[in-house]
Design an enzyme around this catalytic site. Sequence first.
Site, PDB file in Angstrom:
ATOM      1  N   PHE B 122       0.849  -1.177   0.000  1.00  0.00           N
ATOM      2  CA  PHE B 122       0.000   0.000   0.000  1.00  0.00           C
ATOM      3  C   PHE B 122       0.895   1.240   0.000  1.00  0.00           C
ATOM      4  O   PHE B 122       1.781   1.359   0.855  1.00  0.00           O
ATOM      5  CB  PHE B 122      -0.906  -0.008   1.237  1.00  0.00           C
ATOM      6  CG  PHE B 122      -1.771   1.208   1.354  1.00  0.00           C
ATOM      7  CD1 PHE B 122      -2.845   1.385   0.492  1.00  0.00           C
ATOM      8  CD2 PHE B 122      -1.514   2.169   2.303  1.00  0.00           C
ATOM      9  CE1 PHE B 122      -3.646   2.505   0.593  1.00  0.00           C
ATOM     10  CE2 PHE B 122      -2.315   3.288   2.418  1.00  0.00           C
ATOM     11  CZ  PHE B 122      -3.389   3.464   1.555  1.00  0.00           C
ATOM     12  N   LEU B 124       0.965   5.227   0.322  1.00  0.00           N
ATOM     13  CA  LEU B 124       0.325   6.509   0.629  1.00  0.00           C
ATOM     14  C   LEU B 124       1.394   7.565   0.930  1.00  0.00           C
ATOM     15  O   LEU B 124       1.415   8.639   0.332  1.00  0.00           O
ATOM     16  CB  LEU B 124      -0.620   6.343   1.836  1.00  0.00           C
ATOM     17  CG  LEU B 124      -1.166   7.627   2.456  1.00  0.00           C
ATOM     18  CD1 LEU B 124      -2.155   8.280   1.495  1.00  0.00           C
ATOM     19  CD2 LEU B 124      -1.866   7.347   3.788  1.00  0.00           C
ATOM     20  N   THR B 125       2.304   7.215   1.864  1.00  0.00           N
ATOM     21  CA  THR B 125       3.271   8.180   2.391  1.00  0.00           C
ATOM     22  C   THR B 125       4.154   8.795   1.291  1.00  0.00           C
ATOM     23  O   THR B 125       4.586   8.108   0.376  1.00  0.00           O
ATOM     24  CB  THR B 125       4.167   7.497   3.436  1.00  0.00           C
ATOM     25  OG1 THR B 125       3.340   7.021   4.484  1.00  0.00           O
ATOM     26  CG2 THR B 125       5.207   8.441   4.005  1.00  0.00           C
ATOM     27  N   GLY B 130       3.063  12.567   5.684  1.00  0.00           N
ATOM     28  CA  GLY B 130       3.198  11.467   6.624  1.00  0.00           C
ATOM     29  C   GLY B 130       1.915  11.379   7.420  1.00  0.00           C
ATOM     30  O   GLY B 130       0.901  10.873   6.933  1.00  0.00           O
ATOM     31  N   ARG B 267      18.984 -17.389  35.104  1.00  0.00           N
ATOM     32  CA  ARG B 267      20.102 -16.522  35.465  1.00  0.00           C
ATOM     33  C   ARG B 267      20.259 -16.482  36.993  1.00  0.00           C
ATOM     34  O   ARG B 267      19.353 -16.043  37.697  1.00  0.00           O
ATOM     35  CB  ARG B 267      19.845 -15.117  34.924  1.00  0.00           C
ATOM     36  CG  ARG B 267      20.792 -14.056  35.426  1.00  0.00           C
ATOM     37  CD  ARG B 267      22.190 -14.237  34.889  1.00  0.00           C
ATOM     38  NE  ARG B 267      23.036 -13.111  35.257  1.00  0.00           N
ATOM     39  CZ  ARG B 267      24.356 -13.120  35.119  1.00  0.00           C
ATOM     40  NH1 ARG B 267      24.972 -14.197  34.621  1.00  0.00           N
ATOM     41  NH2 ARG B 267      25.063 -12.073  35.456  1.00  0.00           N
ATOM     42  N   GLN B 336      15.916  -5.034  30.357  1.00  0.00           N
ATOM     43  CA  GLN B 336      16.393  -4.753  31.724  1.00  0.00           C
ATOM     44  C   GLN B 336      16.563  -6.051  32.509  1.00  0.00           C
ATOM     45  O   GLN B 336      17.516  -6.209  33.261  1.00  0.00           O
ATOM     46  CB  GLN B 336      15.392  -3.818  32.429  1.00  0.00           C
ATOM     47  CG  GLN B 336      15.938  -3.135  33.662  1.00  0.00           C
ATOM     48  CD  GLN B 336      17.021  -2.119  33.318  1.00  0.00           C
ATOM     49  OE1 GLN B 336      17.101  -1.640  32.195  1.00  0.00           O
ATOM     50  NE2 GLN B 336      17.882  -1.815  34.281  1.00  0.00           N
ATOM     51  N   GLU B 363       1.587   3.477  10.515  1.00  0.00           N
ATOM     52  CA  GLU B 363       0.121   3.354  10.459  1.00  0.00           C
ATOM     53  C   GLU B 363      -0.561   4.260  11.479  1.00  0.00           C
ATOM     54  O   GLU B 363      -1.454   3.854  12.205  1.00  0.00           O
ATOM     55  CB  GLU B 363      -0.318   1.901  10.639  1.00  0.00           C
ATOM     56  CG  GLU B 363      -0.161   1.119   9.352  1.00  0.00           C
ATOM     57  CD  GLU B 363      -0.924  -0.196   9.362  1.00  0.00           C
ATOM     58  OE1 GLU B 363      -0.296  -1.216   9.112  1.00  0.00           O
ATOM     59  OE2 GLU B 363      -2.141  -0.188   9.594  1.00  0.00           O
TER      60      GLU B 363
END
Lengths: 264, 382
Positions: B122, B124-125, B130, B267, B336, B363
């Site tokens: 598609f 568009l951009t 944007g 761990r 983390q 999107e």
Amino acid sequence: MNIIVCVKQVLDPEIPPAKFKIDPATKKVIPPPGVPPVISVFDERAVEAACRLKDKQGGKITVISLGAAQAAEVVKHTIAMGTDEGFVLQDEAFEDLDSFGIAYVLGKAIEKIGAYDLVLCGRQSADWGNGQVGSILAEIMGIPVVTLACDIEAADKKLKVKRIVKDGYEVLEAPMPSLITASSELGLPRLPAGMRIMIAARTQVPVWKAADIGAQGPELDKAKAHTEVTGLSVPSRKTECEMISGDSPGQAAENLAAKLAKLL
Amino acid sequence: MDYFLTEQQNEIKNLTRTIAEEQVLPVRAELDEKEEFPSEIMKILADAGLFGVYLPEEYGGLGGGILDLCLVVEELSRVCSGVAVSYAASGLGTLTLLQYGTDEQKQKYLPDIASGRKIAAFGLTEATAGSDAGGIQSTATPTSGGYILNGTKQFITNGGEAEVNTVIALTDKSKGPRGASAFLVDKGAEGFTFGRKEKKLGIRCSATRELVFEDCFVPEENRLGREGMGFILTMKLLDFSRPGLGAQAMGLAQGALEAAVDYAKQRVQFGHPIFAQQAVQHMLADMAIDVEAARALVYATARMIDGGAKNFTRESAISKVFASDTAMKVTTNAMQVFGGVGYMREYPIEKMFRDAKITQIYEGANQVLRSEIAFALRKKKW
């Protein structure tokens, strides 16, 4: 080519060992809650073998499964793989059958289905692993049997079967109809395709009772009582870890090799 | 949580998981490293019939809906978001055709898309358009028997790989957004070429390229909907497709959560697996809460759409914003939990973290979608 495949629904072998429970009093396995049973891996190979033959020759594949009503799930799985129709054989009278009884009931169902060129089974079940049903079934039906097949070809009303032996394979020829049991060496079973999944999801799998296939009365009773489970236990698994050391990594590797050589 | 999927949906989810774990997992690091389009995996998905899960049976699809599409995207994204978006973008390039195409157009294109013989994209951009999709500059000048396309589309997922391209261009420049129309452009059409392939932070195996139109003739029968409807069709399309994007983000977060839990259990620090630390437990629990909430939202929105709701702009936006923010949060916290090794390329968390960021951007940037949600709030009567 008409192919009949016998499949069994078993406890999922992928469950963690801790979930595997038995009842010592009744000598039965207690199915873990929330884990759906699956098709026995060897039977899935048999279905794969049937599908490969169908891909090449065309024809029809019929699946039968003796078990609980939920065995319909297993039959549907095979339809998603590429089989055409299936039946579940379920009856209170079929509970606690041994290999002889199972083969007798399967034979009756095959009689009802009618014409066939080939019957396929797994080499053994993935749960009890007796590995007898295929051979007994062939005996009952009076047709030749080839066990442990890793490749099957069909041409001119004959079957060419590669059969696994200890140090390789042998090639046998069998007439049609015959019974063949499929081994793991046949290769991985195919994944179902989306369109087949859709067909399978919409399929109603008929359930045949004892009366539907005429597997009852003294004949069934006679087929029942050949073996008895005298004891059932979960094997205890012990793992021991030994760290192999050495002055250098090379030395440690040598020590490990020496240790392994001694074990062999 | 049991979402009471149908038997067919469960099978499709399981099938996709098997393909993802057996075929995608072994190559995902390599695909990411080489920034290589996963053609072989697309072929496997095609052979499995997964490109047609949301398409009607009369066109060779499996007759499912947006939820079915979401289930496939979720399972693929759980293993590799780059593969998932390559699959999902084909859906994005197809939905406008599915909803507004004529019978002839659907007969011509949908069977090939359903079977995966052709994938879609598609476009568009543009450089000037944007979040402000109304700012497009590409033109489709009417001529006898069709239109002449000129302009450049940017950042197009599946660009260069897709055979079927849904492209938005202005048929009447004076009307601005109301002068936009949608077209199906075949790969290989004269005057249609591809610009450079972008180098990206994440989802690196997906193809992101420019679509360049230089006096490219498009026959009239390839126009989707009426002239001037392009902008409205696009807004509708994005309402339909955003749950799929939410599924991509949520599946990715699920993958990161699973990796973090597995790692925390093995761990050992201070003599115990770090899972024993309440600080870690609560992080993992929060991750699980967010992922499940995202899943519930995505499935509920998809079901609302499949159920035939008329307007679901707000719900679509909510599911996309929540799931993508969740993906970013969960991958951050998963890294983390992994600590130093999570930062290394050898472990999958680093890739998931990079893959997550785009879900907040494309999107509909989450800020723009929040404005849409606020707009719906202002209009809403309680």
